[in-house]
Design a protein around this motif. Structure first.
Motif, PDB file in Angstrom:
ATOM      1  N   GLU A 218       0.857  -1.182   0.000  1.00 37.37           N
ATOM      2  CA  GLU A 218       0.000   0.000   0.000  1.00 37.37           C
ATOM      3  C   GLU A 218       0.894   1.233   0.000  1.00 37.37           C
ATOM      4  N   PHE A 219       0.774   2.000  -1.078  1.00 38.62           N
ATOM      5  CA  PHE A 219       1.488   3.271  -1.168  1.00 38.62           C
ATOM      6  C   PHE A 219       0.537   4.427  -0.866  1.00 38.62           C
ATOM      7  N   PRO A 220       1.000   5.482  -0.214  1.00 38.75           N
ATOM      8  CA  PRO A 220       2.387   5.739   0.211  1.00 38.75           C
ATOM      9  C   PRO A 220       2.745   5.174   1.581  1.00 38.75           C
ATOM     10  N   ALA A 221       1.825   4.458   2.246  1.00 37.85           N
ATOM     11  CA  ALA A 221       2.061   4.013   3.621  1.00 37.85           C
ATOM     12  C   ALA A 221       3.318   3.164   3.758  1.00 37.85           C
ATOM     13  N   MET A 222       3.637   2.366   2.730  1.00 42.37           N
ATOM     14  CA  MET A 222       4.788   1.465   2.810  1.00 42.37           C
ATOM     15  C   MET A 222       5.976   1.954   1.991  1.00 42.37           C
ATOM     16  N   ALA A 223       5.939   3.196   1.553  1.00 46.35           N
ATOM     17  CA  ALA A 223       7.015   3.710   0.698  1.00 46.35           C
ATOM     18  C   ALA A 223       8.374   3.696   1.379  1.00 46.35           C
ATOM     19  N   SER A 224       8.397   3.769   2.708  1.00 43.79           N
ATOM     20  CA  SER A 224       9.669   3.781   3.425  1.00 43.79           C
ATOM     21  C   SER A 224      10.436   2.476   3.275  1.00 43.79           C
ATOM     22  N   LEU A 225       9.766   1.397   2.850  1.00 45.88           N
ATOM     23  CA  LEU A 225      10.466   0.140   2.600  1.00 45.88           C
ATOM     24  C   LEU A 225      11.376   0.250   1.384  1.00 45.88           C
ATOM     25  N   TYR A 226      10.983   1.081   0.428  1.00 42.92           N
ATOM     26  CA  TYR A 226      11.629   1.076  -0.879  1.00 42.92           C
ATOM     27  C   TYR A 226      12.467   2.325  -1.170  1.00 42.92           C
ATOM     28  N   TRP A 227      12.255   3.390  -0.418  1.00 40.62           N
ATOM     29  CA  TRP A 227      13.010   4.616  -0.626  1.00 40.62           C
ATOM     30  C   TRP A 227      13.516   5.156   0.708  1.00 40.62           C
ATOM     31  N   ALA A 228      14.742   5.643   0.730  1.00 41.51           N
ATOM     32  CA  ALA A 228      15.316   6.202   1.953  1.00 41.51           C
ATOM     33  C   ALA A 228      14.615   7.494   2.351  1.00 41.51           C
ATOM     34  N   PRO A 230      11.198   8.740   1.199  1.00 44.90           N
ATOM     35  CA  PRO A 230       9.973   8.589   0.392  1.00 44.90           C
ATOM     36  C   PRO A 230       9.222   9.887   0.164  1.00 44.90           C
ATOM     37  N   GLU A 231       9.341  10.831   1.104  1.00 43.07           N
ATOM     38  CA  GLU A 231       8.624  12.093   0.951  1.00 43.07           C
ATOM     39  C   GLU A 231       9.142  12.909  -0.232  1.00 43.07           C
ATOM     40  N   GLU A 232      10.335  12.563  -0.740  1.00 42.19           N
ATOM     41  CA  GLU A 232      10.913  13.294  -1.861  1.00 42.19           C
ATOM     42  C   GLU A 232      10.659  12.613  -3.211  1.00 42.19           C
ATOM     43  N   GLU A 233       9.982  11.474  -3.194  1.00 41.78           N
ATOM     44  CA  GLU A 233       9.783  10.714  -4.426  1.00 41.78           C
ATOM     45  C   GLU A 233       8.565  11.208  -5.209  1.00 41.78           C
ATOM     46  N   ASN A 234       8.529  10.830  -6.465  1.00 43.31           N
ATOM     47  CA  ASN A 234       7.434  11.163  -7.366  1.00 43.31           C
ATOM     48  C   ASN A 234       6.259  10.218  -7.104  1.00 43.31           C
ATOM     49  N   PRO A 235       5.100  10.715  -6.655  1.00 44.77           N
ATOM     50  CA  PRO A 235       3.984   9.821  -6.347  1.00 44.77           C
ATOM     51  C   PRO A 235       3.407   9.106  -7.558  1.00 44.77           C
ATOM     52  N   ALA A 236       3.719   9.582  -8.770  1.00 39.90           N
ATOM     53  CA  ALA A 236       3.254   8.881  -9.972  1.00 39.90           C
ATOM     54  C   ALA A 236       3.839   7.474 -10.043  1.00 39.90           C
ATOM     55  N   LEU A 237       4.984   7.254  -9.393  1.00 37.84           N
ATOM     56  CA  LEU A 237       5.592   5.924  -9.374  1.00 37.84           C
ATOM     57  C   LEU A 237       4.684   4.906  -8.698  1.00 37.84           C
ATOM     58  N   PHE A 238       3.928   5.346  -7.698  1.00 38.86           N
ATOM     59  CA  PHE A 238       3.036   4.425  -6.996  1.00 38.86           C
ATOM     60  C   PHE A 238       1.986   3.860  -7.958  1.00 38.86           C
ATOM     61  N   VAL A 239       1.457   4.736  -8.792  1.00 41.75           N
ATOM     62  CA  VAL A 239       0.424   4.309  -9.739  1.00 41.75           C
ATOM     63  C   VAL A 239       1.045   3.475 -10.857  1.00 41.75           C
ATOM     64  N   ARG A 240       2.234   3.863 -11.297  1.00 44.03           N
ATOM     65  CA  ARG A 240       2.930   3.056 -12.309  1.00 44.03           C
ATOM     66  C   ARG A 240       3.142   1.633 -11.793  1.00 44.03           C
ATOM     67  N   ALA A 241       3.415   1.499 -10.499  1.00 43.57           N
ATOM     68  CA  ALA A 241       3.559   0.170  -9.908  1.00 43.57           C
ATOM     69  C   ALA A 241       2.232  -0.572  -9.902  1.00 43.57           C
ATOM     70  N   SER A 242       1.160   0.138  -9.599  1.00 43.11           N
ATOM     71  CA  SER A 242      -0.146  -0.488  -9.443  1.00 43.11           C
ATOM     72  C   SER A 242      -0.767  -0.934 -10.755  1.00 43.11           C
ATOM     73  N   MET A 243      -0.448  -0.229 -11.872  1.00 42.81           N
ATOM     74  CA  MET A 243      -1.113  -0.538 -13.142  1.00 42.81           C
ATOM     75  C   MET A 243      -0.267  -1.408 -14.073  1.00 42.81           C
ATOM     76  N   SER A 244       0.797  -1.993 -13.574  1.00 43.59           N
ATOM     77  CA  SER A 244       1.716  -2.773 -14.416  1.00 43.59           C
ATOM     78  C   SER A 244       1.137  -4.160 -14.705  1.00 43.59           C
ATOM     79  N   ILE A 245       0.198  -4.211 -15.627  1.00 41.69           N
ATOM     80  CA  ILE A 245      -0.424  -5.478 -16.009  1.00 41.69           C
ATOM     81  C   ILE A 245       0.670  -6.464 -16.414  1.00 41.69           C
ATOM     82  N   PRO A 246       0.737  -7.641 -15.771  1.00 36.34           N
ATOM     83  CA  PRO A 246       1.834  -8.576 -16.055  1.00 36.34           C
ATOM     84  C   PRO A 246       1.964  -8.899 -17.540  1.00 36.34           C
TER      85      PRO A 246
END
Length: 411
Positions: A218-228, A230-246
């Motif tokens: 769940e982003f952004p709640a778990m963003a700290s797992l993946y970025w040192a 996270p508050e400085e990251e681009n939030p569009a990345l969260f959606v890019r992760a979510s819509m990545s149809i295999p």
């Protein structure tokens, strides 16, 4: 296209007039209101490719009825609408019209940004080409699958959503929080209700699947797992992760994952991953784990101050799967896995059936990124119809009584 192509559609105009004449906008939908009389809800939106256009019709009608979105959650297409709504201002503002204007004027086929072989294969897939042609087209794209783990890099989508957020003053997660989490000064509990607004905080939940650690994220709640930071990251990345149809899109890869003992403790605390943090994580469509994350805002053992509305794109469980070919078998297994968690939650929490509506998507194909303008208008209207149907039948007072009854055995 113009926003008025949707909102001035005769069927949509009649729908709104009908609702206002019947005073649907004067019903109680929540105990959380602002000084203008807007009522606040939490909203969960299902994933479904290009069918997400219908979600805009649903949210637009809700806003026309004075409903605002306190918290937002979604997977895949649902995450796109959730992020766009969150990125357009504080929670008191109507936003679906702006989302409509931006999204419907985007040629969705631009998101199919692979090479010509990939585009030909996808076109054949949408058009349901004969088996021999599908095998031939599939053979032509096998190198993309092996080299890039997907037919399309997903770069066009990421650039598009990043630009949308930038245009609205959001470049980082910190910007998004400053914009979305800000509470209206006149937010209050409905008169006569013995509760307060204490502890209420808007929440955005974008669901993705981290295949590297087998984690529902769940982003952004778990963003700290993946970025040192996270508050400085681009939030569009969260959606890019979510819509990545295999295989349709290449997985989103995040490298330079935080390391060390503190990072390891964070992984253990948030997701019970007991190993060392991986160097790189691969994210695909959150729909493979939870395509309709209706449980995300659930609060046990309490009568809520505001409801969680859920909107689905079609009904994936209205008839039994017919399994006669290997393709049927794979499809049935894939759908079972991606729906199991959500169905199980609703089974254990039957009161949520009162909160969920489905959009009749007709013959529209979720994979048809070459969708026509006429099809977009039709999907928008289907979403509007679902909103009318749901708001007419939803009974906030009755729902609270049911929640009260469910609490009784636990006292």
């Amino acid at each position: 296209m113009k926003t008025t192509d949707f909102t001035n559609n005769p069927q949509v105009v009649q729908l709104l007039e009908r609702m206002k004449n019947d005073k649907v906008d004067q019903k109680q939908f929540s105990d959380l209101l602002d000084g203008s009389g807007n009522q606040y809800i939490e909203l969960v939106q299902e994933g479904g490719g290009v069918l997400g256009v219908a979600l805009i019709g649903y949210t637009w009608v809700l806003e026309q009825m004075g409903i605002r979105f306190f918290s937002l959650a979604g997977t895949s297409a649902g995450s796109i609408n959730a992020m766009m709504l969150a990125g357009l201002g504080d929670i008191s503002q109507p936003k679906s019209g702006k989302v409509m204007d931006v999204l419907v004027n985007k040629n969705l086929y631009d998101f199919v940004d692979g090479d010509s072989d990939s585009k030909d294969f996808i076109k054949a897939l949408v058009e349901k080409a004969k088996r021999v042609k599908m095998i031939w087209k599939g053979w032509q794209v096998i190198d993309e699958i092996f080299d890039d783990l997907g037919l399309n890099p997903g770069d066009d989508f990421l650039k598009w959503l990043t630009q949308f957020l930038n245009d609205n003053g959001i470049k980082t997660v910190a910007d998004l929080n400053d914009r979305f989490i800000k509470l209206p000064n006149d937010l209050a509990i409905r008169e006569g209700i013995t509760k307060t607004t204490d502890g209420l905080k808007p929440r955005l939940a974008i669901i993705s699947a981290d295949l590297t650690t087998e984690t529902k994220v769940e982003f952004p709640a778990m963003a700290s797992l993946y970025w040192a930071k996270p508050e400085e990251e681009n939030p569009a990345l969260f959606v890019r992760a979510s819509m990545s149809i295999p295989y349709f899109f290449s997985p989103l890869q995040i490298s330079n994952i935080p390391e060390g003992q503190e990072a390891k403790k964070n992984w253990e605390a948030l997701v019970s991953f007991m190993g060392d943090p991986p160097a790189t994580c691969f994210f695909v469509d959150g729909g493979i784990l939870s395509n309709f994350p209706i449980d995300v805002f659930h609060k046990r053992n309490s009568v809520p101050r505001l409801p969680t509305f859920g909107i689905r794109l079609g009904d994936n469980r209205d008839k039994a799967n017919k399994i006669a070919t290997p393709t049927n078998l794979f499809g049935a297994m894939f759908n079972s896995l991606r729906h199991l968690h959500d169905y199980d939650f609703i089974l254990k929490n039957p009161d949520y059936r009162m909160l969920i509506e489905k959009i009749d998507i007709g013959d529209h194909d979720w994979l048809n990124f070459g969708i026509t303008d006429t099809a977009k208008v039709d999907l928008f209207f289907r979403g509007a119809q679902a909103a009318e149907r749901f708001l007419r039948k939803f009974d906030w007072i009755e729902y609270k009584k049911i929640r009260e009854q469910l609490m009784a055995p636990n006292r």
